[in-house]
Design a protein around this motif. Structure first.
Motif, PDB file in Angstrom:
ATOM      1  N   ILE A 284       0.486  18.121  -2.156  1.00 15.67           N
ATOM      2  CA  ILE A 284       0.421  16.804  -1.434  1.00 15.67           C
ATOM      3  C   ILE A 284      -0.029  17.099   0.156  1.00 15.67           C
ATOM      4  CG2 ILE A 284       1.827  15.134  -0.339  1.00 15.67           C
ATOM      5  CD1 ILE A 284       3.348  14.895  -3.163  1.00 15.67           C
TER       6      ILE A 284
ATOM      7  N   SER B 138       2.350   1.472  -3.335  1.00 16.17           N
ATOM      8  CA  SER B 138       1.258   2.105  -4.526  1.00 16.17           C
ATOM      9  C   SER B 138       1.044   3.824  -3.971  1.00 16.17           C
ATOM     10  CB  SER B 138      -0.068   1.643  -4.114  1.00 16.17           C
ATOM     11  OG  SER B 138       0.106   0.305  -4.422  1.00 16.17           O
TER      12      SER B 138
ATOM     13  N   VAL C   9       3.484  20.989  -6.116  1.00 17.46           N
ATOM     14  CA  VAL C   9       3.555  19.549  -5.961  1.00 17.46           C
ATOM     15  C   VAL C   9       3.406  19.510  -4.461  1.00 17.46           C
ATOM     16  CG1 VAL C   9       4.387  17.503  -6.068  1.00 17.46           C
ATOM     17  CG2 VAL C   9       4.472  18.744  -7.988  1.00 17.46           C
TER      18      VAL C   9
ATOM     19  N   PHE D 230       7.364  24.554  -9.830  1.00 18.15           N
ATOM     20  CA  PHE D 230       6.893  23.058 -10.010  1.00 18.15           C
ATOM     21  C   PHE D 230       7.011  22.240  -8.616  1.00 18.15           C
ATOM     22  CE2 PHE D 230       7.974  18.607 -10.445  1.00 18.15           C
ATOM     23  CZ  PHE D 230       6.666  18.116 -10.907  1.00 18.15           C
TER      24      PHE D 230
ATOM     25  N   ALA E  53      -4.756   0.032  -5.835  1.00 15.61           N
ATOM     26  CA  ALA E  53      -4.152  -0.075  -4.599  1.00 15.61           C
ATOM     27  C   ALA E  53      -5.119  -0.684  -3.730  1.00 15.61           C
ATOM     28  CB  ALA E  53      -3.644   0.997  -4.212  1.00 15.61           C
TER      29      ALA E  53
ATOM     30  N   ALA F  37       4.029   5.715  -5.345  1.00 19.53           N
ATOM     31  CA  ALA F  37       3.759   5.737  -6.794  1.00 19.53           C
ATOM     32  C   ALA F  37       2.998   6.682  -7.247  1.00 19.53           C
ATOM     33  CB  ALA F  37       3.400   4.161  -7.259  1.00 19.53           C
ATOM     34  N   ALA F  38       1.544   6.807  -6.473  1.00 16.17           N
ATOM     35  CA  ALA F  38       0.322   7.882  -6.823  1.00 16.17           C
ATOM     36  C   ALA F  38       1.261   9.149  -6.702  1.00 16.17           C
ATOM     37  CB  ALA F  38      -0.527   7.486  -5.749  1.00 16.17           C
ATOM     38  N   ALA F  39       1.660   9.399  -5.417  1.00 13.99           N
ATOM     39  CA  ALA F  39       2.333  10.679  -5.390  1.00 13.99           C
ATOM     40  C   ALA F  39       3.360  11.051  -6.613  1.00 13.99           C
ATOM     41  CB  ALA F  39       3.006  10.798  -4.073  1.00 13.99           C
TER      42      ALA F  39
ATOM     43  N   LYS G 133       0.857  -1.178  -0.043  1.00 13.08           N
ATOM     44  CA  LYS G 133       0.049   0.029   0.062  1.00 13.08           C
ATOM     45  C   LYS G 133       1.043   1.273   0.020  1.00 13.08           C
ATOM     46  CE  LYS G 133      -3.941   1.931   1.958  1.00 13.08           C
ATOM     47  NZ  LYS G 133      -4.713   2.342   3.019  1.00 13.08           N
TER      48      LYS G 133
ATOM     49  N   ILE H  48      -4.604   4.484 -10.032  1.00 13.54           N
ATOM     50  CA  ILE H  48      -3.498   3.985  -9.097  1.00 13.54           C
ATOM     51  C   ILE H  48      -4.210   3.652  -7.760  1.00 13.54           C
ATOM     52  CG2 ILE H  48      -1.524   4.272  -7.813  1.00 13.54           C
ATOM     53  CD1 ILE H  48      -0.358   5.829 -10.566  1.00 13.54           C
TER      54      ILE H  48
ATOM     55  N   PHE I  51      -3.077  24.549 -10.620  1.00 15.97           N
ATOM     56  CA  PHE I  51      -2.029  24.926 -11.670  1.00 15.97           C
ATOM     57  C   PHE I  51      -2.562  25.082 -12.939  1.00 15.97           C
ATOM     58  CE2 PHE I  51      -2.481  20.238 -10.964  1.00 15.97           C
ATOM     59  CZ  PHE I  51      -2.686  20.059 -12.497  1.00 15.97           C
TER      60      PHE I  51
ATOM     61  N   THR J  49       3.644   9.928  -9.429  1.00 16.54           N
ATOM     62  CA  THR J  49       2.955  10.204 -10.627  1.00 16.54           C
ATOM     63  C   THR J  49       2.130  11.557 -10.652  1.00 16.54           C
ATOM     64  OG1 THR J  49       2.069   7.896 -10.574  1.00 16.54           O
ATOM     65  CG2 THR J  49       1.491   9.139 -12.417  1.00 16.54           C
ATOM     66  N   LEU J  50       1.609  11.860  -9.497  1.00 10.66           N
ATOM     67  CA  LEU J  50       0.880  13.194  -9.395  1.00 10.66           C
ATOM     68  C   LEU J  50       1.890  14.395  -9.840  1.00 10.66           C
ATOM     69  CD1 LEU J  50      -1.945  14.295  -8.444  1.00 10.66           C
ATOM     70  CD2 LEU J  50      -0.286  14.822  -6.283  1.00 10.66           C
ATOM     71  N   GLY J  51       3.068  14.207  -9.061  1.00  7.63           N
ATOM     72  CA  GLY J  51       4.108  14.933  -9.294  1.00  7.63           C
ATOM     73  C   GLY J  51       4.733  15.246 -10.670  1.00  7.63           C
ATOM     74  N   MET J  52       5.157  13.931 -11.488  1.00  9.16           N
ATOM     75  CA  MET J  52       5.491  13.888 -12.566  1.00  9.16           C
ATOM     76  C   MET J  52       4.552  14.743 -13.460  1.00  9.16           C
ATOM     77  SD  MET J  52       6.985  10.229 -13.358  1.00  9.16           S
ATOM     78  CE  MET J  52       5.600   9.859 -14.595  1.00  9.16           C
ATOM     79  N   LEU J  53       3.563  14.371 -13.394  1.00  7.89           N
ATOM     80  CA  LEU J  53       2.483  15.031 -14.528  1.00  7.89           C
ATOM     81  C   LEU J  53       2.057  16.374 -14.168  1.00  7.89           C
ATOM     82  CD1 LEU J  53       0.337  11.868 -14.572  1.00  7.89           C
ATOM     83  CD2 LEU J  53       1.539  12.858 -16.395  1.00  7.89           C
ATOM     84  N   VAL J  54       2.304  16.937 -13.046  1.00  4.72           N
ATOM     85  CA  VAL J  54       2.363  18.413 -12.819  1.00  4.72           C
ATOM     86  C   VAL J  54       3.354  19.019 -13.517  1.00  4.72           C
ATOM     87  CG1 VAL J  54       1.556  20.240 -11.102  1.00  4.72           C
ATOM     88  CG2 VAL J  54       1.051  17.829 -10.693  1.00  4.72           C
ATOM     89  N   ALA J  55       4.401  18.373 -13.593  1.00  2.74           N
ATOM     90  CA  ALA J  55       5.699  18.892 -14.159  1.00  2.74           C
ATOM     91  C   ALA J  55       5.348  19.728 -15.515  1.00  2.74           C
ATOM     92  CB  ALA J  55       6.474  17.818 -14.618  1.00  2.74           C
TER      93      ALA J  55
ATOM     94  N   VAL K 236      -3.370  13.888 -14.482  1.00  2.00           N
ATOM     95  CA  VAL K 236      -3.268  13.618 -13.196  1.00  2.00           C
ATOM     96  C   VAL K 236      -4.457  13.051 -12.529  1.00  2.00           C
ATOM     97  CG1 VAL K 236      -2.945  14.966 -11.125  1.00  2.00           C
ATOM     98  CG2 VAL K 236      -1.586  15.668 -13.135  1.00  2.00           C
TER      99      VAL K 236
END
Lengths: 409, 339
Positions: B103, A8, B99, B95, B198, A11-13, A5, B194, B168, A15-21, B187
């Motif tokens: 979070i 996961s 993030v 950026f 999970a 991973a979710a966090a 868990k 995901i 954003f 991905t969230l980060g990557m995509l806001v990039a 996003v």
């Protein structure tokens, strides 16, 4: 098992980060999704309006006498999603009543407010209460078209005069009501003026028209689209309380419209414009009087800088005497329809000072009224419409709504 | 050419001139954009739907207060991001700063929603369960709690929506048949999927998940086997709350002005419909149902030419599907092995 868990979640966090990039650091709209609109026309703001020289003011001659029970009422939104439009009005009324009572020691008019939340379903209750209070001899309201339509008969049955400072649906004066008066131009005037403003002054080639499901939005949408003719490339409807406009926005983007006209209120107009700009729309957003309020800017943020407004309302903030007094009372600049509320109650107050102190007398006083107010000349025809109302244009400049002059009659 | 002629022909023969028209032209033009928006909403519905489905699976109870668990998360997002100076205009931040802030907002929303879920369970359901109240009593309590929370928020925050919060500025990521898919959509969809995978894996593989399935199958036997039923129930509410909190962040991301006292109501009804459509009690069904409700509503809206149709179409399809498959598309089965 818990590790899974956690992994996961990470991973979710991630991905969230990557995509806001790449979305961050972006302050300009992404140029990928463009609309047809290009250069925006610059229309300068005006800084003064003409005030009729002999305008009737609430103070009168100071010799008015009336019983202490004499009461005028405001019925309209004090709360609700579009409350600010109502607050502008009753502050204008309150100012006029204060000025009248200060100048006329022999006539202290009471002022009562009744909240409708601007909702046609809720308005009948407060209005029934108003007509059953015998001391109330005149009313300013109701501000919105839907609630006006729902309550006109109640006023009519009890012969209680009411002047709306802002309801603009043309059909309101076609019900045969004799107690309904409109202190501004209706949408049969505003619609064509708006269409002319769009195509002439803003040089819009492709207008997309969106209307809400209120009586006001439907009425204005109809008159505007008729006047736009071939300049209109598409139209769509939204509903009161709608929050997501993505479907409408994709249609607008696909139509390559350079300008959007929204017939409705700011509660939906503001998020609509905000989402429109977020999707990369670069053209102008034009709304009517129901959208023209500082709340629009507050709710839409930077997106609101593309907005223009059409409004059969006079910029009260440009009348210095009114502006300074209003500011003292409300601790804010006069808003849309503040001056119309002020003028409307002044018509009633001047009648009371002339001894028209029953419902019937005050009604016939308004019927035969023929004088200037601060904002315009007031003389109604037999249906309750004004003779020659002005429509003004406004725009958003540096986060404030400023008038840009008369755009139609 | 043909593709242009046919829609025109269809469009010129409306069923009724004034209220119902099939705008096939607009549908074909906007097909991809409504697909991506539908999936985005569907992902949010699905996350909320999981909360309904899990609680139903374990307790056979429709937790109508789940929409308020969700809106509590929205207020968590709102207050966190407002305190961090987010507003209607897109933030001018780097950026990683964005993030980090998101979070943080996510964590606050999850805590707020999970806490609200536990409170609802403790205050409204547990006392009834201990007194062996009939199932109808639970249902009425659920509706009552929902309104109580809604109008507490109304009394506190007033009837107007809170000011918009732009997290954003969406950036185009890729292009599908001429339609831009932006970062916001990606996003939301990716993160939601995901989270759902999970959850699914957690329920299938973990010890707690086995406990949840055991209680769903047969609470009494599960208790005999040493499963702490009360603990499992609370855990289920917490998982639902966590997912609702995550959904809250994505919802506000998608609809910046969506934070309002009754903002959860329609979304809750749709998420519940999604759970039923997929098969209530079925975790994967919630995902499927959510995406379907999101897509169908959006297609209907574009096809029939007005936002007024979104909910009509979504719910008509729900009824039709239930007539054919009363158990939902995937069937209702949290307890059975396939979940």
């Amino acid at each position: 098992m818990y590790r899974k868990k956690v992994i996961s979640a990470i991973a979710a966090a991630a991905t969230l980060g990557m995509l806001v990039a790449g979305c961050a650091n972006q302050t300009a709209p992404s140029g990928t999704e463009t609309s047809g609109g290009g250069s925006r026309v610059n229309i300068p703001a005006i800084s003064k309006v003409d005030v009729p020289a002999g305008a009737v003011l609430p103070a009168g001659d100071g010799k008015g006498t009336c019983p202490s029970t004499t009461t005028l009422a405001y019925a309209g939104a004090e709360t609700g999603p579009n409350a600010q439009l109502g607050i502008n009005i009753f502050n204008g009324i309150q100012l006029a009543i204060n000025q009248h009572n200060a100048a006329n020691p022999g006539c202290q008019v009471q002022f009562k407010k009744f909240d409708t939340e601007g909702d046609p379903n809720k308005a009948t209750g407060p209005v029934t209460q108003i007509v059953s209070e015998p001391d109330i001899i005149g009313v300013v309201g109701l501000p919105f078209s839907g609630e006006s339509k729902a309550t006109g008969n109640i006023f009519e049955q009890k012969g209680l005069v009411h002047i709306t400072p802002s309801a603009t649906n043309p059909s309101l004066t076609k019900n045969g009501w004799t107690t309904f008066f409109r202190a501004l131009g209706n949408d049969a005037v505003q619609g064509p003026a708006a269409a002319k403003f769009l195509t002439d002054k803003l040089q819009a080639k492709k207008v997309y028209l969106v209307q809400d499901d209120s009586d006001y939005g439907i009425g204005l949408g109809t008159t505007t689209s008729a006047a736009l003719g071939s300049a209109m490339v598409g139209s769509d409807k939204v509903v009161t309380g709608q929050k997501d406009f993505s479907a409408v926005i994709s249609k607008i983007m696909n139509s390559k419209a350079d300008t959007v006209y929204y017939a409705g209120y700011y509660a939906e107009g503001a998020p609509f414009d905000q989402q429109l700009v977020a999707k990369g729309f670069t053209g102008s957003f034009v709304g009517p009087d129901g959208v023209k309020d500082d709340q629009f800017i507050k709710l839409a943020g930077d997106a609101s800088s593309n907005a223009y407004f059409t409004c059969p309302c006079i910029p009260g903030e440009l009348i210095p005497s009114f502006e300074s007094e209003y500011k003292k009372l409300a601790n804010a600049e006069p808003g849309t329809y503040s001056i119309e509320g002020y003028d409307a109650v002044t018509v009633l107050l001047s009648g009371i000072d002339k001894g028209k102190q029953s419902r019937a007398d005050l009604l016939s006083w308004v019927k035969s009224y023929d004088a200037d107010g601060l904002s315009k000349h007031y003389k109604w025809d037999s249906t309750g419409e004004l003779a020659t109302p002005d429509v003004y244009g406004y725009k958003v400049e540096n986060g404030k709504i400023v008038p840009i002059g008369v755009i139609g009659k | 050419m043909i593709s242009e002629v046919i829609p025109t022909l269809l469009h010129s023969v409306p069923v009724d001139d004034t209220w119902i028209t099939f705008d096939v032209n607009s549908f074909t033009q906007n097909f991809w954009s409504s697909t991506f928006d539908g999936l985005t909403f569907g992902a949010i519905y699905a996350l909320v739907a999981l909360g309904y489905t899990l609680v139903y699976g374990v307790l056979n109870l429709i937790n109508f207060a789940h929409s308020e668990v969700f809106i509590t998360g929205c207020y968590g997002v709102f207050f966190t991001l407002s305190a961090l100076n987010f507003g209607p205009s897109a933030p001018r931040l780097g950026f990683w700063a964005i993030v980090g802030n998101l979070i943080l907002a996510l964590v606050v929303a999850i805590i707020a929603s999970a806490l609200m879920a536990v409170i609802v369970e403790r205050v409204a359901y547990k006392p009834l369960r201990q007194r062996k109240a009939p199932r109808l009593a639970f249902l009425i309590t659920a509706i009552g709690v929902s309104f109580a929370i809604q109008y507490t928020i109304y009394w506190w925050r007033g009837p107007s929506p809170e000011a918009a919060l732009t997290m954003f500025r969406p950036l185009a990521i890729f292009d599908v048949f001429g339609t831009i898919v932006d970062s916001q959509q990606v996003v939301i969809i990716v993160a939601a999927v995901i989270l759902m995978i999970a959850t699914d894996q957690f329920i299938r593989r973990s010890r707690t998940g086995r406990g949840i399935r055991a209680v769903a199958q047969d609470p009494d036997t599960a208790t005999l086997m040493g499963v702490n039923k009360e603990k499992i129930i609370v855990t289920t509410f917490i998982i639902g709350g966590i997912l609702a909190g995550a959904a809250a962040l994505f919802y506000v991301m998608k609809i910046p002005s969506g934070v309002q006292y009754n903002g959860g109501f329609i979304l809750g009804v749709k998420a519940f419909a999604a759970a039923v459509l997929g098969g209530i009690g079925n975790v994967r069904g919630a995902l499927l149902g959510g995406l379907l409700i999101g897509l169908i509503g959006n297609y209907g809206q574009v096809l029939l030419g007005s936002s007024q149709w979104t909910d009509v179409v979504a719910f008509v399809v729900l009824v039709l599907v239930l007539i054919v498959r009363p158990e939902g598309v995937l069937g209702s089965s949290l307890g059975k092995s396939k979940a």
